[in-house]
Design an enzyme around this catalytic site. Structure first.
Site, PDB file in Angstrom:
ATOM      1  N   CYS A   1     -23.663  61.185  27.412  1.00 13.89           N
ATOM      2  CA  CYS A   1     -24.757  61.282  28.373  1.00 13.89           C
ATOM      3  C   CYS A   1     -26.130  61.221  27.734  1.00 13.89           C
ATOM      4  O   CYS A   1     -27.124  61.044  28.421  1.00 13.89           O
ATOM      5  CB  CYS A   1     -24.637  62.575  29.176  1.00 13.89           C
ATOM      6  SG  CYS A   1     -24.768  64.070  28.171  1.00 13.89           S
TER       7      CYS A   1
ATOM      8  N   GLU B   1     -17.680  61.464  34.308  1.00 15.54           N
ATOM      9  CA  GLU B   1     -18.638  62.573  34.439  1.00 15.54           C
ATOM     10  C   GLU B   1     -19.831  62.298  33.557  1.00 15.54           C
ATOM     11  O   GLU B   1     -19.697  61.784  32.445  1.00 15.54           O
ATOM     12  CB  GLU B   1     -17.942  63.883  34.022  1.00 15.54           C
ATOM     13  CG  GLU B   1     -18.808  65.125  34.102  1.00 15.54           C
ATOM     14  CD  GLU B   1     -19.493  65.473  32.773  1.00 15.54           C
ATOM     15  OE1 GLU B   1     -20.350  66.377  32.773  1.00 15.54           O
ATOM     16  OE2 GLU B   1     -19.176  64.826  31.752  1.00 15.54           O
TER      17      GLU B   1
ATOM     18  N   ARG C   1     -25.709  74.108  36.610  1.00 14.66           N
ATOM     19  CA  ARG C   1     -25.319  72.931  35.835  1.00 14.66           C
ATOM     20  C   ARG C   1     -24.983  71.805  36.803  1.00 14.66           C
ATOM     21  O   ARG C   1     -23.904  71.782  37.396  1.00 14.66           O
ATOM     22  CB  ARG C   1     -24.116  73.247  34.938  1.00 14.66           C
ATOM     23  CG  ARG C   1     -23.787  72.146  33.926  1.00 14.66           C
ATOM     24  CD  ARG C   1     -22.583  72.507  33.078  1.00 14.66           C
ATOM     25  NE  ARG C   1     -22.440  71.618  31.949  1.00 14.66           N
ATOM     26  CZ  ARG C   1     -23.031  71.774  30.762  1.00 14.66           C
ATOM     27  NH1 ARG C   1     -23.794  72.828  30.559  1.00 14.66           N
ATOM     28  NH2 ARG C   1     -22.847  70.908  29.785  1.00 14.66           N
TER      29      ARG C   1
ATOM     30  N   ARG D   1     -24.078  68.003  37.511  1.00 21.43           N
ATOM     31  CA  ARG D   1     -23.507  66.838  36.869  1.00 21.43           C
ATOM     32  C   ARG D   1     -23.044  65.849  37.934  1.00 21.43           C
ATOM     33  O   ARG D   1     -22.611  66.247  39.020  1.00 21.43           O
ATOM     34  CB  ARG D   1     -22.303  67.220  35.987  1.00 21.43           C
ATOM     35  CG  ARG D   1     -22.684  67.978  34.714  1.00 21.43           C
ATOM     36  CD  ARG D   1     -23.467  67.095  33.765  1.00 21.43           C
ATOM     37  NE  ARG D   1     -23.781  67.711  32.486  1.00 21.43           N
ATOM     38  CZ  ARG D   1     -24.898  68.366  32.218  1.00 21.43           C
ATOM     39  NH1 ARG D   1     -25.811  68.548  33.165  1.00 21.43           N
ATOM     40  NH2 ARG D   1     -25.135  68.873  31.025  1.00 21.43           N
TER      41      ARG D   1
END
Length: 325
Positions: A70, A117, A161, A163
């Site tokens: 990422c 992800e 968090r 995502r």
């Protein structure tokens, strides 16, 4: 039982989630040596190395899993690369193009489904161009039915968090992302009762963080340390946590705040208590910061399996909704 492969496996957070959902891992790939150590300690197998060199080792499987790198798309990663005059996104030859390695495996092995992800910023990176390319490859070039949504882990673990999860199916079947709770456990629920003094910030570091925050506050910026409300949730745990722990600091009565311990980081990400931490604190912080919130992935995994088992076509689902309207 379904089979899956675990690409960019890290320390196996996504694997744990899909094993809990009833799956069996038939292949894993991770190039970081320290992460391989942790993976081996917990799963008894050493992942294959660089994904660009292991295509011929990938077996047939039902579901492909990939938390592909990422950094090329994250806000922090893009800012850093811009400041250094480096390429980011798909222009980043070492990491940004690794999505296409995933696409090659999807094209060759044609699994029933996949889960990708990444950071929330993937959708907005390069004014949305990066995400449009990814969707075009998955939908138009590879023929998958694609769903995507940003999920916040704070309803399942005490951590904010966000995502993005991209789910795809070879068939045109209906899928819904899980509805996660808005409120979850407080951060005090994951803290160890006794913690070594080495995790308490030194006077020098604590003074530096406070002056740094004050300097940016005067400029109207939001930069600074994150002193946690123990009855609430923390900021996002990142791979840089090993540097100073500033994004998540635990208040302590009568002394400087402290960082989380590696075990607390594991809990913050929803890893099981028996998960083995076999590397240094520095390496452990990087590994958990780069990992996933396991309960969130588990919730997505269960909904994917339900969708595959029910195999309700998108057309049929739409017709039923129109009839019930």
């Amino acid at each position: 039982m379904f089979t899956f492969i675990d690409l960019f496996a890290g320390i196996g957070g996504i694997r744990i989630a899909f094993e809990r959902a009833g799956g069996r891992c038939v292949f894993s790939s991770e190039w970081d040596v320290k992460a391989q150590e942790t993976y081996y300690a917990n799963f008894g197998e050493k992942p294959a190395g660089d994904i660009r060199e292991v295509h011929d080792q990938v077996p047939d499987h039902d579901i492909l899993l990939a938390g592909f790198p990422c950094q090329p798309f994250s806000i922090a990663g893009v800012s850093k690369k811009k400041s250094l005059g480096q390429a980011h996104g798909f222009a980043d030859e070492t990491q940004g193009t690794l999505f296409f390695e995933v696409a090659k495996i999807l094209r060759n092995k044609k699994p029933k489904a996949f889960l990708l992800e990444n950071v929330k910023n993937l959708r907005s990176h390069d004014k949305g161009r990066t995400f449009r390319i990814i969707k075009n490859v998955l939908e138009n070039e590879l023929g998958y039915t694609v769903y995507h949504e940003v999920l916040d882990a704070k309803g399942l673990v005490p951590q904010h968090r966000e995502r993005i999860f991209i789910v795809g199916f070879r068939e045109q079947i209906h899928f819904e992302f899980p509805q996660l709770p808005k409120e979850g456990p407080p951060i005090r629920s994951i803290l160890e009762p006794e913690v070594d003094e080495k995790y308490t910030l030194s006077d020098k570091l604590w003074s530096y963080l406070q002056s740094y925050a004050e300097k940016h506050r005067a400029k109207g910026n939001g930069f600074g340390y994150g002193l946690v409300d123990l009855d609430s949730y923390s900021r996002t745990l990142s791979a840089r946590y090993y540097k100073d722990g500033s994004e998540i600091l635990i208040p302590q009565e009568g002394k400087n705040p402290r960082r989380l311990t590696p075990r607390e980081c594991a809990r913050l990400q929803g890893f099981p208590e028996d998960f083995k931490i076999v590397v240094s604190d520095t390496a452990a912080y990087k590994q958990f910061g780069n990992s996933v919130a396991v309960p969130v992935v588990e919730a997505v995994a269960k909904n994917m399996i339900i969708a595959l088992e029910k195999n309700i076509s998108i057309t049929k689902d739409r017709e039923e909704k129109e009839q019930n309207a």
